[in-house]
Design an enzyme around this catalytic site. Structure first.
Site, PDB file in Angstrom:
ATOM      1  N   CYS B  49     -37.423  15.680  11.706  1.00  0.00           N
ATOM      2  CA  CYS B  49     -38.394  15.382  10.648  1.00  0.00           C
ATOM      3  C   CYS B  49     -39.777  15.463  11.279  1.00  0.00           C
ATOM      4  O   CYS B  49     -39.975  15.042  12.425  1.00  0.00           O
ATOM      5  CB  CYS B  49     -38.151  13.989  10.065  1.00  0.00           C
ATOM      6  N   GLU B  50     -40.752  15.970  10.553  1.00  0.00           N
ATOM      7  CA  GLU B  50     -42.060  16.209  11.170  1.00  0.00           C
ATOM      8  C   GLU B  50     -42.749  14.926  11.640  1.00  0.00           C
ATOM      9  O   GLU B  50     -43.684  14.981  12.426  1.00  0.00           O
ATOM     10  CB  GLU B  50     -42.986  17.020  10.251  1.00  0.00           C
ATOM     11  N   ASN B  51     -42.275  13.767  11.177  1.00  0.00           N
ATOM     12  CA  ASN B  51     -42.890  12.514  11.621  1.00  0.00           C
ATOM     13  C   ASN B  51     -42.562  12.166  13.071  1.00  0.00           C
ATOM     14  O   ASN B  51     -43.034  11.143  13.571  1.00  0.00           O
ATOM     15  CB  ASN B  51     -42.498  11.359  10.695  1.00  0.00           C
ATOM     16  N   SER B  91     -44.406  16.716  17.816  1.00  0.00           N
ATOM     17  CA  SER B  91     -43.495  17.114  16.749  1.00  0.00           C
ATOM     18  C   SER B  91     -43.917  18.459  16.162  1.00  0.00           C
ATOM     19  O   SER B  91     -43.079  19.295  15.806  1.00  0.00           O
ATOM     20  CB  SER B  91     -43.477  16.039  15.662  1.00  0.00           C
TER      21      SER B  91
END
Lengths: 236, 222
Positions: B49-51, B91
């Site tokens: 997930c980009e977080n 990320s």
């Protein structure tokens, strides 16, 4: 491992110990027209008490840089739009259904919007904190968000130039801090916070807890060199 | 009898099939972020997930959610074995730096040449782009998971986009509830269709020419 502590008690002229202040005191440094970086992602890692204090402070015409423009949490950046403090928003994902104050401010006029792809936004901030002027990226090349940007073909790909981005002030959130300003984040709550800590003239960290002993050096995510003041979240 | 398409579990199974060999797979907002519910037990897959979470597992049991563990849809997630948390800028180094084998993204429209539209609609006064453009240019394989048509029945697979572009010619594969479609230089090739669906029915839901793979067996209406 043993940690050496100074025995000379005359103390340095300028301390590496960072002041612990209230949220209201911390935001006094934010002047009208300031560029304010605000950490967090999707409602996690948001410096809610600093935002609340800023919404109540005597300032205006702010440029806010924030991934979201409100996610329905009672103390998030939506408060700044509701209070009419924002002249410009630099943001990546402002379209949360609960971002009603933001949408109202946009509809009423007087609010500029700069929409930036998320990876581009964080990298612009990273450059701003790293002494770099900007970077080329294939992200947004050939799309409406790439219009007007300087283009180059690099590595056989069309890329666009993105300038560095800095703030006058950064409001960030951390799970734990110590009196040196060292910070630790919890899971995804470091998002934008660790990068924004490097890219503003004055960095205020709102921490969930303040350790009475220095954090273990190899568990520090953001070093105190980047942090100017600490606010201990009251939890109220 | 009209075809209803694959169930969510069958749909996820088709995604897993086209991702065969992929190890590190980003999941976008919406339908794709639900894939760990179906695929988290498959060995050799870590969801990104980009977080900054590499290893997002299925939604945790009631009462065990951790506030700082969320997916692209801001839903609570567990962690997969082998998970790691990376700084947010790293990320996006994972995303743009070519480290992701694949991303699964939702879409408003995909064109027959693989142009992707998934961040804004025509005439919208405000839109949220998030990490969509970074993912579309960065992942080795871009797989779109979307319903075959809009709720009003209008096709989402089109010859040319009406919606604002996310990235040009980036989509490798579309998997809808009715068909798994591969992008080839010559156009769209249907590899698999849901049971009970005819080629004519699929074509009527699609505003771009479709070819059918040689091994494709169309099942006639019963």
């Amino acid at each position: 491992m043993e940690i050496h502590r100074p025995t000379d008690d005359r103390g340095p002229v300028a301390s590496v110990l960072k002041p612990v202040v209230t949220a209201e005191e911390a935001v006094l440094s934010i002047l009208p027209g300031a560029v304010v970086l605000v950490g967090g992602w999707g409602g996690v890692g948001v410096p809610g008490e600093l935002i609340s204090a800023l919404a109540a402070a005597d300032t205006s015409s702010l440029t806010v840089v924030s991934n979201n423009c409100g996610t329905g949490h009672p103390r998030d950046i939506g408060l700044l739009f509701a209070a009419g403090k924002v002249r410009k928003a630099v943001t990546s994902f402002p379209t949360h259904p609960a971002a009603e104050p933001f949408r109202r401010a946009l509809a009423e006029g007087g609010l500029d919007l700069e929409l930036v792809p998320q990876g581009t936004l964080v990298e612009r901030i990273r450059c701003g904190g790293s002494g770099l002027g900007g970077f080329f990226t294939p992200t947004s090349a050939g799309t409406p968000l790439g219009e007007g940007k300087e283009e180059r073909v690099l590595d056989g790909r069309l890329q666009v130039f993105e300038p560095a981005l800095r703030g006058d002030v950064a409001l960030i959130h951390a799970w734990e801090g110590d009196e040196y300003g060292n910070l630790r984040f919890r899971y995804a709550a470091g998002a934008f916070n660790s990068t924004m800590a490097t890219a503003a003239d004055f960095v205020i960290a709102e921490v969930e807890s303040l350790s009475s002993t220095p954090l273990p050096p190899d568990q520090v995510d953001t070093a105190g060199i980047f942090v100017d003041a600490l606010v201990l979240r009251s939890g109220s | 009898m009209s075809a209803h398409g694959w169930s969510n579990a069958e749909w996820a199974d088709r995604i897993a099939g086209v991702l065969a060999g992929a190890r590190y797979v980003n999941l976008g907002v919406g339908l794709p972020s639900k894939l760990p519910q179906f695929l988290a037990d498959r060995p050799g897959l870590l969801f990104h997930c980009e977080n900054g979470i590499l290893g997002t597992g299925p939604e945790p049991p009631e009462g065990e959610a951790v506030a700082e563990l969320i997916d692209a849809s801001s839903r609570p997630v567990s962690l997969q074995a082998g998970a790691a948390i990376v700084p947010f800028d790293v990320s996006f180094s994972i995303i743009r730096g070519g480290h992701l084998d694949a991303t699964v993204l939702g879409a408003y429209q995909v064109s027959s040449t693989g142009d992707l539209a998934n961040w804004s609609s025509p005439g919208a006064s405000v839109a949220g782009v998030g990490g969509a453009m970074d993912l579309a240019v960065g992942a080795h394989q871009v797989c779109v998971m979307m319903h075959h048509t809009n709720r009003d029945g209008t096709p989402k697979i089109v010859d040319a986009l009406d919606f604002p572009l996310t990235a040009p010619a980036c989509v490798d594969r579309i998997v809808t509830e009715f068909a798994s479609i591969r992008m080839e230089s010559g156009g769209l090739v249907v590899d698999e269709m849901a049971p009970g669906l005819t080629r004519e029915a699929l074509r009527s839901m699609t505003a771009a020419p479709l070819e059918f793979a040689h091994d494709q067996v169309a099942v006639a209406d019963r």
